[in-house]
Design a protein around this motif. Structure first.
Motif, mmCIF file in Angstrom:
data_model
loop_
_atom_site.group_PDB
_atom_site.id
_atom_site.type_symbol
_atom_site.label_atom_id
_atom_site.label_comp_id
_atom_site.label_asym_id
_atom_site.label_seq_id
_atom_site.Cartn_x
_atom_site.Cartn_y
_atom_site.Cartn_z
ATOM 1 N N ILE A 179 59.573 34.524 29.665
ATOM 2 C CA ILE A 179 58.642 34.046 30.873
ATOM 3 C C ILE A 179 57.192 34.095 30.694
ATOM 4 O O ILE A 179 56.803 35.122 30.394
ATOM 5 N N LEU A 180 56.542 33.099 30.605
ATOM 6 C CA LEU A 180 54.927 33.150 30.451
ATOM 7 C C LEU A 180 54.523 33.835 31.704
ATOM 8 O O LEU A 180 54.905 33.647 32.646
ATOM 9 N N PRO A 181 53.314 34.449 31.547
ATOM 10 C CA PRO A 181 52.632 35.335 32.592
ATOM 11 C C PRO A 181 51.781 34.120 33.461
ATOM 12 O O PRO A 181 50.616 34.263 33.133
ATOM 13 N N CYS A 182 52.471 33.628 34.225
ATOM 14 C CA CYS A 182 51.862 32.265 35.042
ATOM 15 C C CYS A 182 50.634 32.656 35.749
ATOM 16 O O CYS A 182 49.756 32.047 35.769
ATOM 17 N N GLY A 183 50.620 34.046 36.225
ATOM 18 C CA GLY A 183 49.423 34.337 37.164
ATOM 19 C C GLY A 183 48.279 34.599 36.125
ATOM 20 O O GLY A 183 47.294 33.964 36.600
ATOM 21 N N ASP A 184 48.550 35.107 34.762
ATOM 22 C CA ASP A 184 47.295 35.304 34.007
ATOM 23 C C ASP A 184 46.799 34.015 33.577
ATOM 24 O O ASP A 184 45.365 33.688 33.512
ATOM 25 N N ILE A 185 47.502 33.261 33.386
ATOM 26 C CA ILE A 185 47.267 31.600 32.782
ATOM 27 C C ILE A 185 46.613 30.888 33.972
ATOM 28 O O ILE A 185 45.539 30.294 33.790
ATOM 29 N N ALA A 186 47.288 31.059 35.042
ATOM 30 C CA ALA A 186 46.319 30.322 36.250
ATOM 31 C C ALA A 186 45.135 30.828 36.600
ATOM 32 O O ALA A 186 44.155 29.891 36.761
ATOM 33 N N ALA A 187 45.211 32.178 36.392
ATOM 34 C CA ALA A 187 43.512 32.770 36.909
ATOM 35 C C ALA A 187 42.710 32.409 35.786
ATOM 36 O O ALA A 187 41.373 31.930 35.984
ATOM 37 N N LEU A 188 43.082 32.182 34.481
ATOM 38 C CA LEU A 188 42.099 32.002 33.195
ATOM 39 C C LEU A 188 41.937 30.581 33.338
ATOM 40 O O LEU A 188 40.697 29.997 33.196
ATOM 41 N N VAL A 189 43.018 29.660 33.669
ATOM 42 C CA VAL A 189 42.645 28.343 33.793
ATOM 43 C C VAL A 189 41.402 28.175 35.055
ATOM 44 O O VAL A 189 40.883 27.095 34.941
ATOM 45 N N TYR A 190 41.761 28.777 36.031
ATOM 46 C CA TYR A 190 40.753 28.826 36.921
ATOM 47 C C TYR A 190 39.346 28.987 36.390
ATOM 48 O O TYR A 190 38.474 28.459 36.826
ATOM 49 N N LEU A 191 39.202 30.276 35.884
ATOM 50 C CA LEU A 191 38.074 30.778 35.470
ATOM 51 C C LEU A 191 37.304 29.986 34.464
ATOM 52 O O LEU A 191 35.905 29.969 34.489
ATOM 53 N N TRP A 192 38.055 29.288 33.618
ATOM 54 C CA TRP A 192 37.654 28.602 32.451
ATOM 55 C C TRP A 192 37.551 27.134 32.573
ATOM 56 O O TRP A 192 37.006 26.569 31.680
#
Lengths: 507, 698
Positions: A179-192
């Motif tokens: 399972i992908l760590p969707c929280g980290d991905i979403a946070a990074l997508v938001y930040l970057w």
């Protein structure tokens, strides 16, 4: 063990890798125990990498903030709308300081509370630093907070995803490696996301609006009812459109987090019951043999009570701050009235300004109703179809309102794009991803060029910029449609997968 | 059992629902195009080149689009007296020059005196000549948002003389500008003539009653080039600075507080008279290209052309590439088109698209020059400064057909020249709005023929149409190959395989961006450096950066073996990036995009790893590899620059090439040309990616 998926399933024709994930995981499981230690280390490494990236995005923002004069982003129509522009806010603050209504002169259209919070910061200057530095710092902090909250939401969703997969018998291990760590991905997508960065550096208040929305969702997901109510009330107060989020939040609080349709669980359960020899895998409370989940009326009532309480607070505060300048009446007219009647027709990336600049005056009211009802029409059908996935529903609502908003900016897109990243596990098979990526990229580069052609060079005209806005709306619509269909396909694939499993078990 | 039945039913329904549906016709068309992309890409590219060659045939005759202009409908009011006024000024200036050698501002004063005698408001404006500055991103900002106040030296400055005639019927909100660049120190005899022409006109305009727009006559001090004084005056005109400049103290000529304005500039005409023409008649050349391929409204050119040809009998021409006139291949193409046109005419008399071969060659040479100067992005004269303020302006360069001392013909020349200007001013004077009726985006094939944007875009669209198709087909192929090779890997996301390749493409574009900005820092390096040294610095830093980028794992295309990235996907993403870049550029500056597409499209399409080709030793694949090698070699900006220079006739090799290239680029960014950005941020990264694909370890 009734649910062991046999290797020959691999050769059967499954199209969706959401499924093949589980299969892969099962194949790898044999070696897993020896790898526990490695995995913990891996986890640590991953979270370390997350923090590095998050920190670098903050540093990047700070670098950009240090020379805003050259970038001149705050005057771009893509970044700051009449509602979110900090210049207008500063103007409103000055008017208020001069004992005039902040809404005088149709300059400011935001919340009076925001004025009291951000207003003093627009005046404060640190010597030798660019103006509005403090405001920029506030926006950076808002961005960081949003990212952290997104990460929290993502963790919850990830856990729910793993739990559901286990309940459905698709996933055996307690550790969710695939399972992908969707929280980290979403946070990074938001930040970057360049959109977020641009709206943060470009001094628009949308980071704060986004923070309020994310706060509401976070409160709902973590079942902190007062927090959810607070976020929702503030978000609605700031930009009106998040009011639609009431539906998903009520569903989250009433029925729980995103899950595959309830039918699938019943199906699994029934098969399990048929094979009485099967040891019960889950320690979860048994699902009833009804097609309905219990709706937690109490929590929802609790939520509604808090919503009322918070809105009362906000209204009282607003009334207090606008005491001498016309009170709440004036505020509603100048903020919500301004949003709904589309008074400002200066160009933005939405599609309303052009249309209402062209439309005859006696049709204006009719078309105002038509355009606004567009959003409302979609609420109910979507809520019915996606009621088992309330967070996803919230994402869809936000995306739709960002398309059909009266004054959209790239900050809205950044919000729904990062929410979209919360569902990477479900949406891995989304079609046209590359096409959409190119489209978003092309449109966002084309927009300043078209604006330049129209405003500065004079060789283009309004149609150029509006054409760009239409293209942007089209890409957003394709994006929303593809996301929804990918999600529904995911559900279908789950069902097919379970059916095949059962078939095999029986054989 | 009942439950089982239900499941089966549902199963059937979902099977019907999702996967097997007949796609819509448009989708099927798309699939068909993508499936046969090699054929279609060749067809489309060939059609694009053919359409480019066909453009001179498709040129339309110009026409006056704005009715209010009515050129030539009024009788000229210019009399011999006005012309003799002009002659007198010219004579006075000549005498003055003979008596006073190299004076400061005396000539300006003399002109100012003449102007004030004609009831004009006169003032003088001082300006500083400005060095080249690097403004890479100022293309997007508006004009004058970057005026830097630098320390001023009294040693070098220029003085413009400006006279304004107030319109008796106007309200002072609109104006027309006449510019005569004039070198006050060492102006030649012919330059005096331009002053004579405009002063004849000025003397008339001070008397007429029909003026409704103020007339501004700017005598620009062209000691430091034609462009700079006009730009300085315009900057002051539009963005007044309220700081007292040190310049004012430099001279006895007091210029403080007397800058006058006359409302929005509706149009501007720059008049230059230079060297004698080879023919007996006077030749009028029209220059219209402003920065970044912007053109003035076509109506302005039409008016001037109409009046010059039909009223004053000038021989009007626009620039052309002379070397093309004698090229044999163009002649053959022209003859083929002529023959085809004749055949078509015999088939159906209504089809009239053939033009004589000679006319075709002429048109092509003009078109080539038009494309070249637009692609360059450098204005062809002082009129370019006006375009930054959305003012339509052109330069009229007259080459008189007589020696400068022939008095009789000079008088006649003044008469005709100022009648031409009078007619144009009268037309512009009639305008109620700014120019908007006619085209802004066009290419000229002769003074009276043009190709509009709707036509020339077709050539470009055909050329780049193959890019998305090939990208899509490569993407599909790459995905299939990747699924096959890595069906056990954990990173088997069907729809997200492009992310790795996108990372690499993004990294190289970032590199391109940094390389584009490097000259800014190189210019900051203290000490005097020759262009050659600077270009060497630039080259070394860029290659160092490239090496650094390549060593970073994950974002270098060369390390893709580790990731198992397929080259097809990399190529697909590259092509998409090139497509987006070219489309963007076509909107900013069509000519650059067209030339860039001619280079970049074949390079991108043919780029393939040469290793398998060499291994297979088949003639076809070897030929393909050879072609792509040649294209990639030509595509490198420096080599392309050298080749074009070689074609023009200047052979350049080795280090002098670097110096020349640097100077050329310096001129590009000095004029804020978007072409520079295109080269650095679209062409160079895409070219690098093509190189990566060529040497891909597949």
């Amino acid at each position: 063990m009734g649910f062991v998926i046999k290797p020959n399933i691999n050769s059967s024709s499954f199209h969706l890798s959401g499924r093949s994930f589980f299969i892969r995981r099962r194949q790898k499981k044999k070696k897993k125990k020896t790898r526990r230690g490695e995995m913990a280390e891996d986890q640590k490494k991953k979270s370390c990498r997350f923090w590095i990236w998050a920190l670098s995005s903050v540093v990047f923002r700070l670098i950009l903030i240090s020379f805003p004069g050259n970038l001149n982003l705050s005057s771009r129509p893509e970044v700051s709308t009449p509602l979110t522009s900090i210049r207008r806010l500063a103007e409103g603050y000055w008017l208020k300081q001069a004992s005039m209504s902040p809404y005088a002169g149709s300059m400011y259209h935001g919340s009076p509370l925001l004025l009291s919070v951000l207003g003093p910061l627009t005046v404060q200057r640190i010597k030798g630093q660019p103006s509005h530095l403090l405001c920029s710092l506030v926006f950076v902090i808002a961005d960081i907070l949003s990212a952290m909250l997104l990460r929290g939401i993502g963790k919850k969703l990830q856990m729910a995803y793993g739990l559901n997969a286990r309940l459905l018998g698709l996933l055996k291990s307690s550790r969710d490696k695939g399972i992908l760590p969707c929280g980290d991905i979403a946070a990074l997508v938001y930040l970057w996301n360049p959109f977020t960065i641009v709206s943060c550096v470009g001094l628009s208040t949308s980071p704060i609006e986004n923070l309020a929305v994310i706060l509401a969702l976070f409160g709902a997901v973590t079942r902190r009812v007062p927090l959810a109510a607070f976020g929702l009330v503030i978000a609605t107060h700031l930009s009106l459109y998040p009011a639609t989020l009431t539906i998903p939040i009520v569903i989250i609080l009433g029925y729980g987090l995103d899950a595959p349709p309830i039918k699938l669980f019943l199906q699994t359960r029934s098969v399990e019951n048929e094979e009485s020899s099967t040891p019960t895998v889950s320690k979860q409370p048994k699902l009833k043999q009804t097609t309905r989940l219990p709706f937690l009326w109490k929590t929802v009532a609790h939520f509604l009570f808090w919503v009322l309480l918070w809105s009362l607070c906000v209204l009282v505060l607003c009334a207090f701050s606008l005491n001498k300048y016309g009170g709440l009446d004036e505020m509603f007219k100048r903020t919500y009235g301004f949003i709904l009647s589309i008074e400002d027709l200066s160009p933005n990336i939405g599609v309303f300004w052009y249309f209402f600049a062209e439309v005859f005056d006696f049709f204006r009211n009719f078309f105002l109703i038509v355009f606004h009802v567009n959003i409302l029409f979609m609420l109910l059908p979507l809520a019915i179809r996606l009621k088992h996935r309330p967070c996803f529903l919230a994402f869809i609502y936000l995306a739709i309102s960002s398309i059909l908003k009266s004054y959209p900016s790239v900050g809205d897109s950044s919000l729904y794009l990062s929410l979209w990243a919360l569902f990477v596990n479900e949406l891995v098979d989304m079609k046209f991803s590359f096409f959409l990526f190119c489209g978003y990229l092309g449109i966002s580069l084309l927009s300043p060029v078209m604006h330049n052609l129209w405003i500065w060079r004079g060789t283009g005209n309004a149609n150029f910029y509006f054409g760009n806005a239409i293209g942007y709306a089209c890409f957003q619509i394709v994006f929303v449609v593809e996301s929804v269909s990918a999600m529904l396909n995911h559900d279908r694939a789950l069902k097919r997968c379970i059916n095949t499993n059962h078939g095999e078990v029986k054989n | 059992m009942a439950a089982d039945n239900r499941y089966e039913e549902e199963e059937v329904r979902t099977d019907d629902g999702s996967p097997i549906t007949k796609p819509r016709p448009i989708v099927r068309l798309g699939i068909f195009l993508v499936a046969h992309s090699p054929v279609f890409s060749v067809v489309f590219s060939a059609a694009g080149v053919l359409a480019l060659l066909l453009l001179p045939l498709l040129a339309k005759n110009t026409y006056i689009s704005e009715n209010a202009l009515m050129p030539g409908s009024a009788r000229s009011m210019l009399s011999n007296r006005d012309a003799s006024d002009g002659s007198k000024l010219v004579k006075d200036i000549k005498n003055f020059r003979l008596n006073h050698e190299g004076q400061g501002v005396e000539v300006q004063r003399l002109i100012g005196k003449y102007m004030s005698e004609m009831v004009a408001e006169v003032y003088y404006q001082k300006f500083q000549p400005e060095g080249n500055q690097f403004h890479p991103l100022h293309f997007f900002s508006g004009p004058a948002s970057y005026t830097l106040l630098r320390n001023v030296s009294c040693a070098s400055y220029g003085v413009n003389v400006v006279g304004i005639i107030r319109a008796p019927r106007g309200d002072g909100k609109e104006s027309i500008v006449l510019v005569t660049p004039y070198d006050f120190i060492n102006g030649g005899d012919y330059e005096d003539l331009s002053l004579g022409v405009v002063s004849s006109l000025f003397s008339l305009l001070s008397r007429v009653t029909w003026l409704s727009k103020d007339i501004i006559w700017l005598v620009a001090d062209s000691r430091y080039g034609d462009y700079r004084p006009v730009a300085a005056w315009l900057a002051e005109y539009h963005t007044p600075s309220f700081k007292v400049s040190d310049q004012l103290k430099c001279d006895e000529l007091n210029t403080a507080d007397n800058f006058r304005r006359a409302g929005t500039v509706a149009a501007a005409l720059v008049l230059k008279v230079d060297g004698r023409s080879e023919r007996f008649e006077d030749i009028l050349s029209i220059y219209a290209d402003a920065s970044n391929g912007q053109m003035p409204n076509l109506d302005l050119i039409n008016v001037v052309n109409y009046l010059a040809v039909h009223r004053q009998g000038f021989h009007v021409k626009v620039e052309k590439v002379v070397s093309l006139l004698s090229s044999s291949w163009l002649k053959i193409v022209g003859e083929i088109f002529e023959a085809v046109g004749k055949v078509a005419h015999t088939l159906n008399p209504d089809w009239k698209f053939g033009i004589p071969a000679a006319e075709y060659i002429e048109g092509s040479a003009t078109l080539a020059s038009s494309l070249y100067s637009q692609a360059f992005g450098i204005p062809t004269g002082p009129h370019g400064a006006f375009r930054d303020y959305q003012v339509d302006a052109i330069t009229l360069k007259i080459s008189p057909g007589f020696p400068p001392d022939s008095k009789a013909r000079q008088h006649d020349f003044f008469l005709r020249g100022s009648q031409l200007l009078e007619g144009t001013i009268r037309s512009v004077n009639n305008l109620l709005e700014k120019f908007h009726q006619s085209f802004f985006l066009y290419l000229l094939t002769s003074p009276s023929k043009f190709i509009s944007v709707g036509v020339y875009m077709i050539a470009f669209a055909l050329l780049v149409a193959s890019l998305p198709m090939v990208a899509a087909s490569l993407y599909v192929d790459g995905c299939k190959a990747l699924t096959k090779s890595t069906h056990n890997s954990a990173e088997n996301f069907k729809s997200w395989k492009w992310l790795d390749a996108a990372k690499q493409v993004f990294a190289l574009h970032l590199l391109g961006f940094i390389v584009t900005l490097l000259p800014y820092f190189i210019c900051q390096v203290p000490g005097q450096h020759s262009p050659r040294n600077r270009s060497i610095m630039w080259g070394t830093t860029s290659s160092l950066l490239l090496v650094t980028f390549v060593t970073i794992p994950g974002c270098s295309p060369f390390s893709s073996r580790l990731h198992g990235t397929n080259w097809a996907i990399l190529k697909s993403v590259t092509i998409s990036a090139a497509f987006i870049g070219l489309c963007l550029m076509s909107i900013i500056n069509f000519a650059t995009a067209e030339i860039g597409a001619l280079l970049l499209v074949p390079t991108c399409l043919l780029a393939q790893p040469i290793k398998p080709a060499l291994r297979s030793r088949r003639v076809k694949s070897l030929l393909g590899a050879f072609c792509s090698m040649v294209l990639v070699t030509i595509g490198f900006p420096v080599i392309f620059f050298a080749i074009t220079k070689g074609l023009v006739g200047e052979g350049l090799v080795g280090l002098s090439l670097g110096g020349e290239f640097w100077t050329w680029l310096e001129s590009l960014w000095a004029w804020k040309s978007a072409t520079y950005l295109y080269i650095g941020m679209v062409h160079l990264p895409c070219w690098l990616l093509c190189v990566c694909i060529l040497f891909h370890p597949s």
